[in-house]
Design an enzyme around this catalytic site. Sequence first.
Site, PDB file in Angstrom:
ATOM      1  N   CYS A 124      -6.688 -36.074 -12.622  1.00 23.45           N
ATOM      2  CA  CYS A 124      -7.175 -35.105 -12.020  1.00 23.45           C
ATOM      3  C   CYS A 124      -6.551 -33.941 -12.465  1.00 23.45           C
ATOM      4  CB  CYS A 124      -7.287 -35.170 -10.472  1.00 23.45           C
ATOM      5  SG  CYS A 124      -8.123 -33.637  -9.638  1.00 23.45           S
ATOM      6  N   ASP A 172     -19.485 -37.146 -13.577  1.00 24.60           N
ATOM      7  CA  ASP A 172     -18.553 -36.202 -13.016  1.00 24.60           C
ATOM      8  C   ASP A 172     -19.114 -34.996 -12.695  1.00 24.60           C
ATOM      9  OD1 ASP A 172     -16.149 -34.295 -13.084  1.00 24.60           O
ATOM     10  OD2 ASP A 172     -14.881 -35.988 -14.113  1.00 24.60           O
ATOM     11  N   HIS A 202     -16.165 -38.000 -10.511  1.00 29.00           N
ATOM     12  CA  HIS A 202     -14.812 -37.414 -10.585  1.00 29.00           C
ATOM     13  C   HIS A 202     -13.927 -38.191  -9.770  1.00 29.00           C
ATOM     14  CE1 HIS A 202     -11.864 -34.507 -12.079  1.00 29.00           C
ATOM     15  NE2 HIS A 202     -11.357 -34.345 -10.817  1.00 29.00           N
TER      16      HIS A 202
END
Length: 235
Positions: A124, A172, A202
Amino acid sequence: MASSLIEIDTPDGPMPAEWFAPRAEPTGTVVVCQEIFGVTDYIRRRCQSLVEEGYGVLAPRFYWRLAEEGVTPEITEAGPDALQRAMGLVARLDFGTAVADGVAAVQAARRHEGSSGVALLGFCFGGGLAFAVAARTRPQALVSYYGSGLRDLLHLAPEVTCPSLHHFGEADSFLDTESQRRITEAVTPTGALVHSHPGADHAFDNDVGSWHHPEASARAWQTTTQFLHEHLPSA
Protein backbone atom coordinates in the site's frame (compact mmCIF):
# COMPACT_ATOMS: atom_id res chain seq x y z
CA MET A 1 6.05 -13.04 15.94
CA ALA A 2 9.10 -12.60 18.12
CA SER A 3 11.10 -9.57 17.13
CA SER A 4 13.56 -7.23 18.78
CA LEU A 5 13.37 -3.44 18.72
CA ILE A 6 16.48 -1.82 17.30
CA GLU A 7 17.42 1.72 16.29
CA ILE A 8 18.57 2.94 12.88
CA ASP A 9 20.69 6.06 12.70
CA THR A 10 19.25 8.97 10.72
CA PRO A 11 20.34 12.64 10.55
CA ASP A 12 17.36 13.46 12.81
CA GLY A 13 18.00 10.82 15.43
CA PRO A 14 17.38 7.12 15.89
CA MET A 15 14.47 5.53 14.01
CA PRO A 16 12.93 2.51 15.74
CA ALA A 17 12.63 -0.65 13.71
CA GLU A 18 11.66 -4.23 14.39
CA TRP A 19 14.23 -6.90 13.61
CA PHE A 20 13.13 -10.44 12.88
CA ALA A 21 16.24 -12.59 13.13
CA PRO A 22 16.80 -15.28 10.50
CA ARG A 23 17.06 -18.94 11.36
CA ALA A 24 20.61 -19.05 10.03
CA GLU A 25 23.26 -16.73 8.65
CA PRO A 26 24.48 -15.56 6.24
CA THR A 27 21.24 -14.89 4.44
CA GLY A 28 19.37 -12.21 2.57
CA THR A 29 17.58 -9.44 4.44
CA VAL A 30 14.18 -8.09 3.43
CA VAL A 31 13.34 -4.51 4.42
CA VAL A 32 9.55 -4.36 4.79
CA CYS A 33 7.85 -1.01 4.23
CA GLN A 34 4.63 -0.77 6.22
CA GLU A 35 1.15 -0.20 4.88
CA ILE A 36 -0.76 2.98 5.71
CA PHE A 37 -1.85 1.63 9.12
CA GLY A 38 1.72 1.27 10.41
CA VAL A 39 3.74 -1.73 11.58
CA THR A 40 0.68 -3.69 12.64
CA ASP A 41 0.30 -7.33 13.62
CA TYR A 42 -0.58 -8.10 10.00
CA ILE A 43 2.75 -6.65 8.88
CA ARG A 44 4.50 -8.60 11.63
CA ARG A 45 2.88 -11.81 10.43
CA ARG A 46 4.19 -11.15 6.94
CA CYS A 47 7.65 -10.52 8.43
CA GLN A 48 7.48 -13.83 10.25
CA SER A 49 6.43 -15.56 7.03
CA LEU A 50 9.62 -14.23 5.45
CA VAL A 51 11.65 -15.60 8.36
CA GLU A 52 10.09 -18.99 7.63
CA GLU A 53 11.40 -18.58 4.09
CA GLY A 54 14.91 -18.22 5.52
CA TYR A 55 15.32 -14.43 5.52
CA GLY A 56 16.17 -11.83 8.12
CA VAL A 57 13.59 -9.04 8.14
CA LEU A 58 13.81 -5.38 9.10
CA ALA A 59 10.57 -3.41 9.54
CA PRO A 60 11.21 0.32 10.13
CA ARG A 61 8.54 2.28 11.97
CA PHE A 62 8.19 5.07 9.43
CA TYR A 63 5.73 7.01 11.59
CA TRP A 64 8.33 7.50 14.31
CA ARG A 65 8.45 11.28 13.90
CA LEU A 66 4.72 11.37 14.64
CA ALA A 67 5.19 9.60 17.97
CA GLU A 68 3.45 10.92 21.07
CA GLU A 69 5.00 10.21 24.46
CA GLY A 70 7.50 7.96 22.73
CA VAL A 71 4.87 5.67 21.18
CA THR A 72 4.95 5.33 17.39
CA PRO A 73 1.36 5.44 16.08
CA GLU A 74 -0.28 2.56 14.30
CA ILE A 75 -3.95 1.88 13.58
CA THR A 76 -4.81 -1.47 15.11
CA GLU A 77 -8.61 -1.26 15.26
CA ALA A 78 -10.65 -2.27 12.22
CA GLY A 79 -13.41 0.27 12.91
CA PRO A 80 -15.10 2.45 10.28
CA ASP A 81 -12.76 5.38 10.95
CA ALA A 82 -9.54 3.35 10.75
CA LEU A 83 -8.76 4.31 7.15
CA GLN A 84 -9.56 7.97 7.77
CA ARG A 85 -7.23 8.02 10.79
CA ALA A 86 -4.49 6.28 8.82
CA MET A 87 -4.81 8.76 5.97
CA GLY A 88 -4.43 11.50 8.56
CA LEU A 89 -1.11 9.98 9.63
CA VAL A 90 0.16 9.80 6.05
CA ALA A 91 -0.89 13.41 5.45
CA ARG A 92 1.36 14.49 8.33
CA LEU A 93 4.33 12.49 7.06
CA ASP A 94 6.90 14.13 4.82
CA PHE A 95 7.38 11.63 2.01
CA GLY A 96 10.90 12.74 1.11
CA THR A 97 12.00 12.28 4.71
CA ALA A 98 10.35 8.85 4.80
CA VAL A 99 12.30 7.88 1.67
CA ALA A 100 15.52 9.00 3.36
CA ASP A 101 14.59 6.86 6.36
CA GLY A 102 14.06 3.92 4.02
CA VAL A 103 17.48 4.48 2.49
CA ALA A 104 18.97 4.47 5.99
CA ALA A 105 17.18 1.18 6.72
CA VAL A 106 18.61 -0.45 3.58
CA GLN A 107 22.08 0.79 4.46
CA ALA A 108 21.72 -0.60 7.98
CA ALA A 109 20.59 -3.95 6.59
CA ARG A 110 23.60 -4.07 4.29
CA ARG A 111 25.92 -3.39 7.19
CA HIS A 112 24.45 -6.21 9.24
CA GLU A 113 27.16 -8.82 9.66
CA GLY A 114 24.99 -11.75 8.58
CA SER A 115 23.33 -10.14 5.55
CA SER A 116 24.22 -11.44 2.10
CA GLY A 117 22.04 -8.93 0.25
CA VAL A 118 18.91 -6.81 0.60
CA ALA A 119 15.47 -6.74 -0.98
CA LEU A 120 12.58 -4.32 -0.46
CA LEU A 121 8.95 -5.34 0.07
CA GLY A 122 6.20 -2.75 0.49
CA PHE A 123 2.44 -2.79 0.97
CA CYS A 124 0.00 0.00 0.00
CA PHE A 125 1.69 3.25 1.13
CA GLY A 126 4.82 1.17 1.57
CA GLY A 127 4.59 -0.12 -1.99
CA GLY A 128 5.24 3.34 -3.36
CA LEU A 129 7.75 4.09 -0.62
CA ALA A 130 9.74 0.94 -1.40
CA PHE A 131 9.76 1.90 -5.09
CA ALA A 132 11.24 5.32 -4.29
CA VAL A 133 13.81 3.79 -1.94
CA ALA A 134 14.79 1.23 -4.59
CA ALA A 135 15.51 4.07 -7.01
CA ARG A 136 18.18 5.33 -4.60
CA THR A 137 19.62 2.12 -3.19
CA ARG A 138 19.71 -0.51 -6.00
CA PRO A 139 18.61 -3.50 -3.91
CA GLN A 140 18.75 -7.08 -5.15
CA ALA A 141 14.96 -7.08 -5.65
CA LEU A 142 11.78 -5.06 -5.09
CA VAL A 143 8.25 -6.32 -4.51
CA SER A 144 5.43 -3.76 -4.37
CA TYR A 145 1.87 -4.60 -3.40
CA TYR A 146 -0.71 -2.14 -4.78
CA GLY A 147 1.60 0.84 -4.33
CA SER A 148 -0.90 3.64 -3.88
CA GLY A 149 1.65 6.39 -4.49
CA LEU A 150 3.13 4.95 -7.68
CA ARG A 151 1.10 7.25 -9.94
CA ASP A 152 3.17 10.20 -8.68
CA LEU A 153 6.50 8.35 -8.78
CA LEU A 154 6.64 7.15 -12.36
CA HIS A 155 9.44 9.58 -13.17
CA LEU A 156 11.62 7.33 -11.00
CA ALA A 157 10.91 4.22 -13.07
CA PRO A 158 14.14 4.41 -15.15
CA GLU A 159 16.12 4.50 -11.88
CA VAL A 160 14.53 1.34 -10.46
CA THR A 161 16.83 -1.05 -12.28
CA CYS A 162 16.66 -4.03 -9.90
CA PRO A 163 14.39 -6.99 -10.63
CA SER A 164 10.93 -5.92 -9.52
CA LEU A 165 7.47 -7.37 -9.10
CA HIS A 166 4.20 -5.44 -8.75
CA HIS A 167 0.88 -6.84 -7.53
CA PHE A 168 -2.48 -5.17 -8.20
CA GLY A 169 -6.10 -6.14 -7.76
CA GLU A 170 -8.22 -5.77 -10.87
CA ALA A 171 -10.98 -4.23 -8.71
CA ASP A 172 -8.69 -1.83 -6.83
CA SER A 173 -10.75 1.06 -5.39
CA PHE A 174 -7.75 3.39 -5.24
CA LEU A 175 -5.83 2.46 -8.39
CA ASP A 176 -8.23 2.30 -11.32
CA THR A 177 -7.60 0.50 -14.59
CA GLU A 178 -6.08 3.57 -16.24
CA SER A 179 -3.69 4.14 -13.33
CA GLN A 180 -2.59 0.53 -13.43
CA ARG A 181 -2.05 0.79 -17.17
CA ARG A 182 0.14 3.87 -16.77
CA ILE A 183 2.16 2.20 -14.03
CA THR A 184 2.62 -0.94 -16.10
CA GLU A 185 3.78 1.04 -19.13
CA ALA A 186 6.29 2.92 -16.99
CA VAL A 187 7.86 -0.01 -15.14
CA THR A 188 7.93 -2.82 -17.69
CA PRO A 189 10.61 -1.26 -19.95
CA THR A 190 13.13 -1.95 -17.17
CA GLY A 191 11.99 -5.56 -16.93
CA ALA A 192 9.46 -5.31 -14.10
CA LEU A 193 6.82 -8.00 -13.73
CA VAL A 194 3.21 -6.92 -13.14
CA HIS A 195 0.61 -9.36 -11.81
CA SER A 196 -3.07 -8.40 -11.83
CA HIS A 197 -5.40 -10.42 -9.62
CA PRO A 198 -9.03 -10.90 -10.76
CA GLY A 199 -11.71 -9.94 -8.26
CA ALA A 200 -9.25 -8.42 -5.80
CA ASP A 201 -9.58 -4.91 -4.37
CA HIS A 202 -6.93 -2.73 -2.78
CA ALA A 203 -5.17 -4.21 0.28
CA PHE A 204 -6.26 -7.71 -0.72
CA ASP A 205 -3.37 -9.23 1.23
CA ASN A 206 -4.35 -7.73 4.60
CA ASP A 207 -6.02 -10.64 6.39
CA VAL A 208 -7.86 -8.46 8.91
CA GLY A 209 -9.21 -5.90 6.47
CA SER A 210 -12.57 -5.88 4.76
CA TRP A 211 -10.88 -6.12 1.35
CA HIS A 212 -9.02 -9.33 2.07
CA HIS A 213 -9.15 -11.71 -0.88
CA PRO A 214 -7.80 -15.09 0.31
CA GLU A 215 -7.22 -16.57 -3.14
CA ALA A 216 -5.42 -13.50 -4.50
CA SER A 217 -3.43 -13.20 -1.28
CA ALA A 218 -2.22 -16.80 -1.42
CA ARG A 219 -1.43 -16.63 -5.13
CA ALA A 220 0.46 -13.34 -4.80
CA TRP A 221 2.45 -14.53 -1.79
CA GLN A 222 3.56 -17.70 -3.58
CA THR A 223 4.72 -15.59 -6.52
CA THR A 224 6.44 -13.16 -4.15
CA THR A 225 8.44 -15.81 -2.31
CA GLN A 226 9.46 -17.50 -5.55
CA PHE A 227 10.60 -14.14 -6.93
CA LEU A 228 12.57 -13.31 -3.79
CA HIS A 229 14.29 -16.70 -3.72
CA GLU A 230 15.28 -16.24 -7.35
CA HIS A 231 16.94 -12.88 -6.79
CA LEU A 232 17.89 -13.00 -3.10
CA PRO A 233 18.89 -16.49 -1.93
CA SER A 234 18.03 -17.30 1.68
CA ALA A 235 19.91 -19.43 4.17
